[in-house]
Scaffold this motif. Structure first.
Motif, mmCIF file in Angstrom:
data_model
loop_
_atom_site.group_PDB
_atom_site.id
_atom_site.type_symbol
_atom_site.label_atom_id
_atom_site.label_comp_id
_atom_site.label_asym_id
_atom_site.label_seq_id
_atom_site.Cartn_x
_atom_site.Cartn_y
_atom_site.Cartn_z
ATOM 1 N N ASP A 22 11.584 25.185 20.243
ATOM 2 C CA ASP A 22 12.461 24.790 19.132
ATOM 3 C C ASP A 22 13.708 24.094 19.658
ATOM 4 O O ASP A 22 14.843 24.408 19.284
ATOM 5 C CB ASP A 22 12.840 26.012 18.283
ATOM 6 N N TRP A 23 13.468 23.127 20.508
ATOM 7 C CA TRP A 23 14.562 22.439 21.196
ATOM 8 C C TRP A 23 14.158 20.989 21.480
ATOM 9 O O TRP A 23 13.031 20.717 21.875
ATOM 10 C CB TRP A 23 14.867 23.134 22.522
ATOM 11 N N THR A 24 15.088 20.055 21.240
ATOM 12 C CA THR A 24 14.876 18.672 21.659
ATOM 13 C C THR A 24 15.848 18.338 22.771
ATOM 14 O O THR A 24 17.059 18.546 22.624
ATOM 15 C CB THR A 24 15.054 17.673 20.502
ATOM 16 N N ASN A 25 15.337 17.866 23.889
ATOM 17 C CA ASN A 25 16.226 17.404 24.965
ATOM 18 C C ASN A 25 16.444 15.892 24.899
ATOM 19 O O ASN A 25 16.915 15.281 25.857
ATOM 20 C CB ASN A 25 15.720 17.839 26.344
ATOM 21 N N MET A 26 16.068 15.310 23.761
ATOM 22 C CA MET A 26 16.406 13.922 23.436
ATOM 23 C C MET A 26 15.806 12.924 24.423
ATOM 24 O O MET A 26 16.375 11.875 24.698
ATOM 25 C CB MET A 26 17.927 13.755 23.357
ATOM 26 N N SER A 27 14.622 13.248 24.936
ATOM 27 C CA SER A 27 13.918 12.300 25.805
ATOM 28 C C SER A 27 13.496 11.088 24.991
ATOM 29 O O SER A 27 13.046 11.228 23.848
ATOM 30 C CB SER A 27 12.688 12.975 26.429
ATOM 31 N N GLU A 28 13.619 9.885 25.577
ATOM 32 C CA GLU A 28 13.319 8.692 24.776
ATOM 33 C C GLU A 28 12.944 7.464 25.600
ATOM 34 O O GLU A 28 12.723 6.393 25.037
ATOM 35 C CB GLU A 28 14.534 8.349 23.904
ATOM 36 N N ASP A 29 12.845 7.597 26.920
ATOM 37 C CA ASP A 29 12.561 6.403 27.734
ATOM 38 C C ASP A 29 11.113 5.938 27.613
ATOM 39 O O ASP A 29 10.829 4.741 27.668
ATOM 40 C CB ASP A 29 12.902 6.675 29.207
ATOM 41 N N VAL A 30 10.179 6.861 27.483
ATOM 42 C CA VAL A 30 8.768 6.530 27.280
ATOM 43 C C VAL A 30 8.261 7.364 26.122
ATOM 44 O O VAL A 30 8.512 8.573 26.063
ATOM 45 C CB VAL A 30 7.921 6.833 28.546
ATOM 46 N N VAL A 31 7.552 6.726 25.189
ATOM 47 C CA VAL A 31 7.050 7.437 24.006
ATOM 48 C C VAL A 31 5.537 7.260 23.916
ATOM 49 O O VAL A 31 5.028 6.139 23.928
ATOM 50 C CB VAL A 31 7.712 6.914 22.711
ATOM 51 N N TYR A 32 4.820 8.383 23.846
ATOM 52 C CA TYR A 32 3.372 8.390 23.616
ATOM 53 C C TYR A 32 3.108 9.032 22.256
ATOM 54 O O TYR A 32 3.640 10.100 21.954
ATOM 55 C CB TYR A 32 2.644 9.204 24.692
ATOM 56 N N ASP A 33 2.268 8.381 21.452
ATOM 57 C CA ASP A 33 1.879 8.988 20.179
ATOM 58 C C ASP A 33 0.366 9.180 20.161
ATOM 59 O O ASP A 33 -0.316 8.989 21.175
ATOM 60 C CB ASP A 33 2.355 8.155 18.994
ATOM 61 N N GLU A 34 -0.163 9.542 19.007
ATOM 62 C CA GLU A 34 -1.590 9.887 18.930
ATOM 63 C C GLU A 34 -2.502 8.693 19.159
ATOM 64 O O GLU A 34 -3.696 8.878 19.418
ATOM 65 C CB GLU A 34 -1.892 10.517 17.573
ATOM 66 N N ASP A 35 -1.963 7.479 19.121
ATOM 67 C CA ASP A 35 -2.794 6.291 19.344
ATOM 68 C C ASP A 35 -2.917 5.919 20.816
ATOM 69 O O ASP A 35 -3.713 5.048 21.169
ATOM 70 C CB ASP A 35 -2.205 5.097 18.574
#
Length: 465
Positions: free
Chosen positions: A371-384
């Motif tokens: 229940d925590w976000t460390n605000m990672s955002e440099d690389v994003v993978y989604d279900e596709d």
């Protein structure tokens, strides 16, 4: 003797050229930024030696008298006067600082006058302008004034934000009019933290007779680069003088005609109703006045300790400002800075991101937090994505481990995000069936610290732009 053909001579020349330029090319590709050290022995003709200033004590550096020509300009909404201003001034302390307070309503707090930045604005700007609806109401209706003060000032209302952008330009003229002898002007808001010791160390390196505009740069498309307002920005007296002189063109006033001068009557020819933000428009007017921004990010920083990035670009750099701090953030930072038992043992030294990380952030980092976000955002993978890193927390961990630059990650729903810098982040409760789980590669964090600490001193980055 071996004779070289023209082709071989060319090849030899290219090899020598590559050898000579390789370090520079590597530095550029590696995004390393030039810097100077925030040397305590720095000498200035305008100020005493910095080592003569007792840094790290109560009321430093104001108690030493070296900030007497520095004016702190604090901008706020009318609803924040009773809710946030008292605590901010209490933290600032009664140290003889020169403070100007601006809002959208004339008021007083203790012995301080709060100036209405819009008081002198030509009525034509308010006529049939919905942005001024709230301003007209609480300046004309006593009951509405009370309701504004009873409101929670932690967040500006939507109407308050629309009104806020109109304050910037009139506030500049007001500021220079009220402080004609000041050398520097530090513009901040009620959620801005300033390390005043570092600010003095920084400003002493520059001549206020030169037009300077310092801050954290924002790069809008096809518009002038501007300093983000909430992060804090600085203008020298020469810069503010150029802006005021430029403003005289919009009121038909000559430079010699001072007797009838009324500051803040116009908006420098700008249609603010169709502009986004006051700090952005201010940069455009400064550019028209011949003053452009010198960006000193990450020293002027738009994050608070828990959301700041810690990495190669934010480690040995000196901290001038932080932003978005709430009451608890300020108290935690204040306790850490002032408590003798804290990890900040030598408070006379410049505060850096390295020290902030060790003192306030690292103790809260562990390998996994639910229940925590460390605000990672440099690389994003989604279900596709084919590698299916978003399938599970374990798959996201595997993706981070496989990426040599990854140092932390977070997983929620079918999304996996990786980060190349260390961030603590904040609690994130489940939402819409999604649950956030964050992870840190503790061994890589250890390796980063081992290769980058201790710092060789506090860095002042070279301006960009």
């Amino acid at each position: 003797m071996v004779r070289l053909t023209p082709l071989r001579s060319l090849c030899v020349s290219l090899v020598i050229c590559l050898l000579l330029t390789f370090p520079l090319i590597s530095k550029i590709l590696d995004r390393q930024r030039g810097y100077d050290l925030l040397d305590p022995q720095f000498k200035s003709d305008r100020q005493p030696l910095s080592d003569d200033v007792p840094y790290g004590i109560k009321c430093s550096p104001f108690a030493a008298g070296v900030m007497d020509k520095v004016t702190i300009v604090l901008k706020m909404g009318a609803g924040e006067v009773s809710t946030r201003l008292p605590a901010y001034l209490n933290r600032l302390g009664r140290c003889g600082q020169d403070i100007l307070l601006f809002s959208d309503r004339q008021h007083r707090y203790d012995a301080l006058e709060i100036h209405d930045a819009l008081a002198n604005l030509d009525p034509k700007y308010r006529h049939d302008n919905p942005d001024f609806e709230m301003y007209d109401q609480y300046n004309d209706d006593a009951s509405q004034q009370q309701r504004v003060h009873d409101n929670d000032g932690k967040e500006k209302s939507r109407k308050g934000w629309r009104l806020d952008k109109y304050k910037f330009l009139p506030m500049m003229e007001f500021t220079r009019h009220l402080r004609p002898k000041s050398h520097w002007f530090v513009f901040i808001e009620l959620d801005t933290y300033v390390n005043w010791d570092n600010m003095h160390r920084f400003l002493v390196r520059f001549d206020p007779a030169t037009p300077y505009y310092f801050g954290s740069p924002v790069w809008p498309h096809k518009k002038p680069i501007f300093a983000h307002g909430g992060t804090g920005f600085v203008l020298s007296s020469a810069a503010l003088d150029k802006l005021v002189a430029h403003g005289s063109k919009f009121v038909g006033r000559s430079k010699k005609d001072r007797s009838s001068y009324l500051p803040g009557t116009h908006l420098f020819g700008k249609d603010m109703q169709h502009e986004c933000c006051g700090d952005e428009v201010l940069a455009g007017v400064l550019k028209e006045s011949g003053v452009t921004l010198r960006g000193y990010w990450p020293m002027f920083n738009g994050e608070k300790p828990t959301t700041a990035r810690f990495g190669r670009e934010q480690w040995c750099e000196a901290i001038l400002t932080l932003h978005h701090l709430d009451t608890e953030d300020f108290l935690e930072l204040q306790r850490w800075e002032q408590t003798t038992t804290s990890s900040r043992r030598d408070r006379s030294k410049p505060l850096t991101f390295e020290e902030l990380f060790f003192g306030l952030v690292e103790p809260l980092i562990r390998d996994r937090r639910e229940d925590w976000t460390n605000m990672s955002e440099d690389v994003v993978y989604d279900e596709d994505d084919k590698n299916r890193a978003g399938k599970s927390y374990e798959a996201c961990l595997k993706a981070c481990t496989a990426n040599e630059r990854c140092i932390q990650f977070e997983h929620f729903g079918h999304t996996c995000r990786l980060s190349y810098d260390i961030r603590l982040g904040h609690r994130q409760l489940p939402n819409g069936g999604k649950r956030w789980t964050s992870g840190w590669l503790m061994e890589r964090i250890h390796d980063f610290k081992a290769s980058h600490s201790p710092c060789n001193g506090a860095h002042i980055v070279h301006a960009n732009p």
